[in-house]
Design an enzyme around this catalytic site. Structure first.
Site, short mmCIF file in Angstrom:
data_model
loop_
_atom_site.label_atom_id
_atom_site.label_comp_id
_atom_site.label_asym_id
_atom_site.label_seq_id
_atom_site.Cartn_x
_atom_site.Cartn_y
_atom_site.Cartn_z
N THR A 1 2.43 17.20 24.96
CA THR A 1 2.48 18.09 26.12
C THR A 1 3.47 19.22 25.92
OG1 THR A 1 1.84 16.30 27.62
CG2 THR A 1 2.94 18.18 28.61
N THR B 1 4.76 12.32 24.90
CA THR B 1 5.55 11.25 25.51
C THR B 1 4.85 9.89 25.55
OG1 THR B 1 4.80 11.90 27.72
CG2 THR B 1 6.87 12.85 26.93
#
EC number: 3.5.1.1
Length: 322
Positions: free
Chosen positions: A13, A88
């Site tokens: 991301t 993540t």
């Protein structure tokens, strides 16, 4: 004199943007590659884009490639620290893989973002700046692999993603962060008590992970034998207990020479052989199930895989998990 930092991008991301239809997608050109001027105020950089992958696409073999890239680059360059940008979802697994397969004094720091580069409140560049500051800090040496996000420093051994969307997602349940990153300080309040290192050059052995649930049947565990897995990790109930129906499958795994490692599916406390009833931890321990102290299921799986693939000599699995 500024420190020299190896900065490796792997995607996630932190390197994505939100499209017009609201989906978060990878950028063809990683936006973080445009942030060098901000970072070079902190350290001299060697910048490499290893991958540009969403973190669910990261595999243990990619983790090994990343580890080899770090080692090979350090052979050719004098570097004070390493920073890795990463998605993540599997960041904690890559961090723990590197914790077990590198033995460097210099800090290796992983960071990421919960909001993509063009979202309101994007946290990627902020986290990256903090990670470079930590990697440049002498205080971060000999602390193992670190995760730096949202002003906190975490050990790769303990950290886990706890929220699907919050910027404070990374926490170390039970143990807390190793320290804090402020505007002026890198502040450590505790340090890891021990570090482990395993020499691994390939990942031919494979390990399955099963989450135990009420009423679980044995068929899934039998599939680990049929599919020729080399090890099995169970996320057990409570302090390390399982439904009685799967006991014959566990016994069969052990009889086939397949190590069975047990952790708790709770993220506080540790699994122990306490209960002596059928399916209780004491019974499992007596059968030869190995209890992993303080690890999550995903990290115990990586540890068992790394141990089974070590180069030097076969491991004593029970001692390896003490």
């Amino acid at each position: 004199m500024k420190k020299k930092v190896l900065l490796i991008h792997t995607g996630g991301t932190i390197s994505m943007h939100m499209s017009e239809d609201g989906g978060v997608i990878p950028d063809t050109n990683n936006p973080l590659m445009q942030e060098s001027k901000k970072l070079e105020m902190i350290a001299d950089l060697i910048e490499i884009e290893a991958f540009n992958l969403p973190s669910p696409h990261i595999t243990p073999k990619k983790m090994l490639e990343l580890r080899n890239l770090i080692i090979d680059t350090l052979k050719k360059n004098t570097v004070d620290g390493v920073v890795i940008t990463h998605g993540t979802d599997t960041l904690e697994e890559t961090a723990y893989f590197l914790e077990l397969t590198t033995n460097l004094e210099m800090p290796i720091v992983l960071t990421g973002a919960m909001r993509s580069s063009n979202e309101l409140g994007a946290d990627g560049v902020y986290n990256l700046v903090e990670a470079v500051r930590v990697a440049s800090s002498d205080q971060a040496r000999n602390k193992g692999v670190l995760v730096v996000m949202n002003d906190e420093l975490h050990s790769a051994v303990n950290v886990t993603k706890t929220s699907t969307s919050s910027v404070s997602t990374f926490q170390s349940p039970q143990y807390g962060p190793l320290g804090l990153v402020t505007k002026t300080l890198i502040h450590f309040q505790q340090a890891p008590m021990k570090r482990e290192y395993v020499e691994v050059n390939s990942l031919d052995k494979k390990v399955a992970l099963f989450k135990i649930y009420a009423g679980m049947d044995a068929d899934l565990l039998h599939s680990a034998i049929d599919c020729q897995y080399d090890g099995v990790v169970l996320e057990g109930l409570g302090q390390g207990n399982v439904p009685p129906a799967i006991l014959p499958a566990i016994e069969k795994l052990i009889q086939h020479g397949i190590p069975v490692v047990l952790v708790s599916r709770c993220f506080n406390g540790i699994a122990q052989g306490v209960y002596g009833y059928e399916g209780g931890g004491k019974m499992l321990e007596d059968m030869g199930v190995i209890f992993a102290t303080g690890l999550s299921g995903q990290k115990a799986r990586l540890k068992l895989m790394i141990g089974l693939n070590q180069e030097v000599k076969p491991i004593n699995v029970k001692k390896f998990f003490i």
